[in-house]
Design a protein around this motif. Structure first.
Motif, PDB file in Angstrom:
ATOM      1  N   GLY A  56       0.846  -1.206   0.000  1.00 36.17           N
ATOM      2  CA  GLY A  56       0.000   0.000   0.000  1.00 36.17           C
ATOM      3  C   GLY A  56       0.874   1.246   0.000  1.00 36.17           C
ATOM      4  N   ALA A  57       1.914   1.226   0.826  1.00 33.65           N
ATOM      5  CA  ALA A  57       2.837   2.366   0.872  1.00 33.65           C
ATOM      6  C   ALA A  57       3.529   2.526  -0.472  1.00 33.65           C
ATOM      7  N   PHE A  58       3.837   1.404  -1.093  1.00 38.97           N
ATOM      8  CA  PHE A  58       4.505   1.435  -2.400  1.00 38.97           C
ATOM      9  C   PHE A  58       3.600   2.066  -3.464  1.00 38.97           C
ATOM     10  N   VAL A  59       2.329   1.620  -3.520  1.00 38.13           N
ATOM     11  CA  VAL A  59       1.442   2.149  -4.569  1.00 38.13           C
ATOM     12  C   VAL A  59       0.953   3.564  -4.250  1.00 38.13           C
ATOM     13  N   LEU A  60       1.091   3.991  -3.010  1.00 40.88           N
ATOM     14  CA  LEU A  60       0.773   5.387  -2.705  1.00 40.88           C
ATOM     15  C   LEU A  60       2.035   6.252  -2.835  1.00 40.88           C
ATOM     16  N   GLY A  61       3.175   5.660  -2.518  1.00 32.29           N
ATOM     17  CA  GLY A  61       4.435   6.416  -2.564  1.00 32.29           C
ATOM     18  C   GLY A  61       4.914   6.648  -3.989  1.00 32.29           C
ATOM     19  N   VAL A  62       4.753   5.650  -4.855  1.00 32.25           N
ATOM     20  CA  VAL A  62       5.247   5.787  -6.227  1.00 32.25           C
ATOM     21  C   VAL A  62       4.546   6.926  -6.992  1.00 32.25           C
ATOM     22  N   PRO A  63       3.195   7.046  -6.923  1.00 27.92           N
ATOM     23  CA  PRO A  63       2.575   8.193  -7.618  1.00 27.92           C
ATOM     24  C   PRO A  63       3.046   9.547  -7.072  1.00 27.92           C
ATOM     25  N   LYS A 118       4.570   3.005 -14.657  1.00 31.66           N
ATOM     26  CA  LYS A 118       4.155   1.771 -15.339  1.00 31.66           C
ATOM     27  C   LYS A 118       4.167   0.547 -14.409  1.00 31.66           C
ATOM     28  N   LEU A 119       4.837   0.706 -13.244  1.00 28.38           N
ATOM     29  CA  LEU A 119       4.844  -0.392 -12.281  1.00 28.38           C
ATOM     30  C   LEU A 119       3.512  -0.513 -11.551  1.00 28.38           C
ATOM     31  N   LEU A 120       2.727   0.561 -11.620  1.00 25.37           N
ATOM     32  CA  LEU A 120       1.560   0.641 -10.744  1.00 25.37           C
ATOM     33  C   LEU A 120       0.539  -0.470 -10.961  1.00 25.37           C
ATOM     34  N   ALA A 121       0.258  -0.782 -12.240  1.00 23.81           N
ATOM     35  CA  ALA A 121      -0.792  -1.770 -12.516  1.00 23.81           C
ATOM     36  C   ALA A 121      -0.496  -3.083 -11.799  1.00 23.81           C
ATOM     37  N   GLY A 146      10.577   6.898  -2.741  1.00 23.61           N
ATOM     38  CA  GLY A 146      11.873   7.363  -3.237  1.00 23.61           C
ATOM     39  C   GLY A 146      12.958   6.321  -3.010  1.00 23.61           C
ATOM     40  N   ALA A 147      12.932   5.700  -1.833  1.00 23.13           N
ATOM     41  CA  ALA A 147      13.974   4.714  -1.491  1.00 23.13           C
ATOM     42  C   ALA A 147      13.873   3.480  -2.384  1.00 23.13           C
ATOM     43  N   ILE A 148      12.645   3.040  -2.641  1.00 20.86           N
ATOM     44  CA  ILE A 148      12.473   1.859  -3.503  1.00 20.86           C
ATOM     45  C   ILE A 148      12.918   2.195  -4.930  1.00 20.86           C
ATOM     46  N   ALA A 149      12.564   3.410  -5.381  1.00 17.39           N
ATOM     47  CA  ALA A 149      12.982   3.838  -6.720  1.00 17.39           C
ATOM     48  C   ALA A 149      14.506   3.859  -6.796  1.00 17.39           C
TER      49      ALA A 149
END
Lengths: 254, 589
Positions: B76-83, B110-113, B246-249
């Motif tokens: 959830g943090a990933f899909v909210l953090g990435v946008p 493009k990772l979001l889906a 940011g950290a995951i990116a």
């Protein structure tokens, strides 16, 4: 010049920090904390030397010389001898029998219960305040009375200066609380102190193992009001104030 | 769709109809998943005998719910953090007119889906586990918070639609239409933030229930929503999501850098790692303040819970937390200093690193000093208790707040030196500007130290107020520094271009380390936050009467947290690998 000596400076710095921590601080730092500090020192030195390419190159140069066979034979033999000897020494230190008591991980400020029984009456901790202070009345008299109660009951362990150094203090493990320490009563609400005094060592919760506190169950010897008076005194006498919250306080949202 | 947008092409270069079709597929996927979840949960509840708790063999109820809840939260943090990360970089791209920022934002969007799908699946498993294993608690929450559940489902569908549109309209809204795409990005993030806020309602109500009567029924929904810890957790998680994204990116870029075969690839992923780490660290700097606010609210709500957390049974986990946070500061500065090695002119600032390292190390030492020290009987006798008379001063919040503020200021300074490393200001007032900058840093450090020392002589209530002054001093110093820096470096002479790609490989491990540490911190702090409720489902109101209501040992708990972190990174690796495979396909953009 300094850059060329990076490795040796790093080594000397590590040694100097160790010596300073061992020799300059009294009472001695417990081994558990010294380990933390020395680990951090090692990490900090390694991070610093490797955060710059020139420093890093110079830092690993002596190591590379030894392990790539370019260093003098005597130096290589010395390093290869030191590594197993250091490992052996560390192993010996770890397994050597000791007469010292084992480490004790004791929770100093265990969580209070939501309620406690005082003289057969259920008292809720949440919202509990010192009734003598809550009245907003003059505190001099109850503090004086609290002082008398303190000297009749608490003084022998917690001491004349409320510093946890009374006559009997050294007979106990753990030793009695030092009220002048910023980390004891000044960090706590009076309701917490009331709980500790009223129920003593026997009232410690499960998380506060081992239950070796010698604090008596003071509700067996004092009235509720006497306990509150003694609490008033230990704050006043040690020059500290209880932890409080601002006016919005807790259960107004309920 | 907002007026003015004409879908001409999609993110994958297909026509507008295909874009809408993709969005429709996404909605259909979520609908089917939710329907399936309902059927399974309902079916299991009907088949199994009625009970307040049902036992899950082998793993146990609590561990199963814990693992899936934490994994769901991390994704959830990933899909909210990435946008958020994508929108920030897209805006930077528009502001600087540099296409590479737009491409970077697009690459992560493009990772979001795929990430949404994983998040949804994990959420559905969690829901089935909760309904099946904790029917009494789930029934209570769904009965009392029905409007929020409905809102949550509506928000999820809205987020899916917006996120798909954000991705599929990327290429079609370049140029003059870019502003509409930015608006879409903003909506995705607002919607995502709303989802986070709604999910936080249930979690925070369980910690600090409000708006309920003595029987435990919710009598005022708004009070129940706006409980003591709701807004602090909202803010804390929002900031953490940005840092996490940011950290995951950055970690993704690090992996790509280490696997790069050409100098161009290395340069591209080096730059990508820098941007990711910049956003991560920028969001990380205010996190301790938000965390302190949350801790204060917890303590204020319940002394019992506050003491459990900071001084009681969970106190030792904070030493682990201190190590992780201190390591993050080390890693951030390490990465920046190594990065300065590829910037001509940066050698002018190398000499400051000794002082900065000293501040960081001393801060770390204070941060990691336990209040109650593990000691042998002999050591305790020498100290006069388990508090060391000197080191004990470092164990309290006054010292730790001072330390973390100075570490934040130092890391900020590293950033600023990095920023100006290859530039020489040409404005006439450059010297005066630098003096002002030096002064604000010195004054802020002085204020932080002064209030840090003074804190030992005042009551706890006043001391807590001092921490606000310390934070304000640091924030004002950073704002003034940047306000001077921007005009001062405008039109500055460049000593040389940054040699992207020429950073040592070990810098990439620092990025990877940061991503893992952020994730680990989330797991650890999540456990503490949840664990301090102890044997309560709803703190002080509804007790956990299951066999798993006990607080487990720290060793056991941290092993589970570590296991969750490993599983999360394995799943994220799969998402990245599938995205990379898609990228390598000839039809991909």
């Amino acid at each position: 010049m300094m850059l060329r000596l990076t490795f040796w400076l790093a080594l000397a710095l590590y040694g100097a920090v160790y010596a300073a921590l061992r020799l300059a601080i009294h009472p001695p730092i417990p081994a558990s904390v010294l380990t933390i500090y020395m680990l951090l020192t090692a990490i900090a030195i390694l991070v610093f030397v490797s955060a710059d390419e020139r420093r890093f190159t110079q830092f690993i140069a002596p190591l590379a010389a030894v392990f790539e066979g370019r260093a003098p034979r005597a130096a290589r033999i010395a390093v290869l001898a030191v590594i197993p000897l250091a490992a052996a020494w560390a192993t010996y230190v770890r397994v050597a029998p000791s007469a010292d008591a084992p480490f004790e991980l004791r929770v100093i400020h265990p969580e209070p219960p939501s309620s406690l029984s005082v003289h057969g009456r259920r008292v809720e901790i949440a919202g509990l305040q010192n009734p003598l202070r809550a009245k907003g009345s003059e505190l001099d008299k109850p503090i004086r009375e609290g002082k008398t109660i303190y000297y009749q009951n608490c003084f022998f362990c917690h001491g004349d200066a409320l510093a946890g150094d009374g006559h009997f203090a050294q007979a106990f493990r753990p030793i009695p609380a030092n009220f002048r320490d910023v980390g004891t009563i000044s960090m706590l609400q009076e309701s917490y102190v009331f709980w500790r005094v009223a129920t003593g060592g026997a009232g410690l919760p499960k998380s506060a193992t081992p239950w070796n506190s010698a604090m008596p169950v003071w509700q067996d010897f004092l009235t509720e009001e006497e306990i509150w008076k003694a609490i008033l005194y230990i704050y006043a006498g040690s020059g500290s104030t209880p932890r409080t919250w601002d006016d919005e306080v807790k259960h107004d949202k309920h | 769709m907002p007026g003015g947008i004409t879908l001409q092409a999609t993110g994958t270069g297909r026509p507008a109809f295909e874009a809408l079709k993709d969005t429709y597929k996404g909605v259909l996927k979520i609908s089917l998943l939710l329907a399936l979840t309902y059927l399974i949960a309902h079916g299991l509840s009907s088949v199994l005998p009625a009970a307040d708790y049902r036992a899950l063999p082998v793993m146990g109820n609590r561990v199963a719910v814990w693992i899936f809840a934490q994994l769901h939260l991390m994704f959830g943090a990933f899909v909210l953090g990435v946008p958020i990360f994508a929108l920030i970089t897209e805006i930077v791209g528009v502001a600087t007119r540099e296409q590479r920022y737009d491409e970077l934002a697009r690459e992560f969007t493009k990772l979001l889906a795929m990430a949404y799908t994983v998040t949804a699946v994990l959420g559905c498993v969690l829901l089935v586990l909760l309904v099946t294993l904790y029917p009494k608690l789930t029934g209570y929450l769904s009965q009392n918070f029905k409007p929020t559940w409905i809102l949550y489902v509506v928000l999820i569908f809205g987020e899916v639609v917006l996120a798909y549109l954000y991705w599929t309209t990327w290429d079609g809204t370049q140029g003059a239409r870019k502003k509409w795409h930015l608006l879409l990005g903003l909506l995705v993030n607002l919607w995502g933030t709303a989802i986070l806020f709604v999910a936080d309602i249930w979690v925070t109500f369980m910690m600090s229930p409000a708006g309920i009567d003595d029987a435990g029924n919710v009598t005022n929904l708004w009070q129940a929503v706006n409980n003591h810890t709701w807004m602090p957790i909202n803010v804390h998680r929002l900031l953490a999501n940005v840092a996490f994204g940011g950290a995951i990116a950055a970690a993704y870029a690090a992996v790509r850098f280490l696997n790069a075969r050409t100098a161009e690839e290395r340069a591209r992923f080096d730059w990508m790692g820098y941007v990711g780490s910049f956003i991560a660290i920028a969001a990380f700097l205010p996190l301790p303040f938000a965390g302190y606010w949350l801790g204060r609210e917890i303590y204020q709500f319940s002394q019992q819970m506050g003491v459990s957390m900071m001084g009681g049974s969970f106190a030792w986990l904070w030493i682990l937390q201190a190590f992780l946070i201190g390591s993050l500061f080390f890693a951030a500065n390490f990465y920046l200093w190594l990065g300065m090695g590829r910037i001509p002119g940066a050698e002018r600032y190398t000499r400051y690193q000794v002082a900065m390292m000293l501040v960081l190390t001393l801060g770390f030492v204070v941060w990691a000093t336990p209040r109650s020290i593990i000691a042998t009987g002999v050591e305790m006798a020498a100290m006069g208790g388990s508090h060391h008379p000197f080191l004990g001063l470092f164990g309290v919040m006054a010292a730790k707040n001072t330390a973390v503020n100075l570490m934040i200021l130092t890391t900020f300074l590293s950033f600023m030196l990095y920023r100006r490393a290859n530039r020489v200001p040409l404005v006439t007032w450059a010297s005066a500007g630098k003096i002002v900058q030096g002064l604000v840093i010195a004054v802020a450090s002085g204020v932080v130290l002064f209030y840090g020392v003074y804190s030992y002589y005042v009551t706890s209530m006043v001391r807590i107020g001092f921490s606000v002054y310390q934070v304000l001093a640091v924030l004002v110093a950073m704002a003034v520094f940047v306000a001077v820096d921007i005009p001062m470096l405008r039109g500055a002479r460049q000593i040389g271009a940054i040699r992207w790609g020429e950073i040592p490989a070990r810098a990439q491990y620092a990025l990877f380390f940061m991503a893992i540490t952020f994730t680990w911190l989330m797991g650890l702090m999540g456990y503490i936050r949840s664990g301090i409720r102890q044997y309560w489902h709803i703190y002080g109101r509804i007790a956990d009467e299951s066999a798993h209501a006990f607080t487990m040992t720290h060793g056991h708990a941290t092993l589970i947290v570590s296991g969750i972190v490993i599983v999360f990174f394995l799943l994220v690796s799969v998402v990245f690998a599938l995205a990379a495979r898609h990228e390598d396909r000839p039809e991909a953009a």
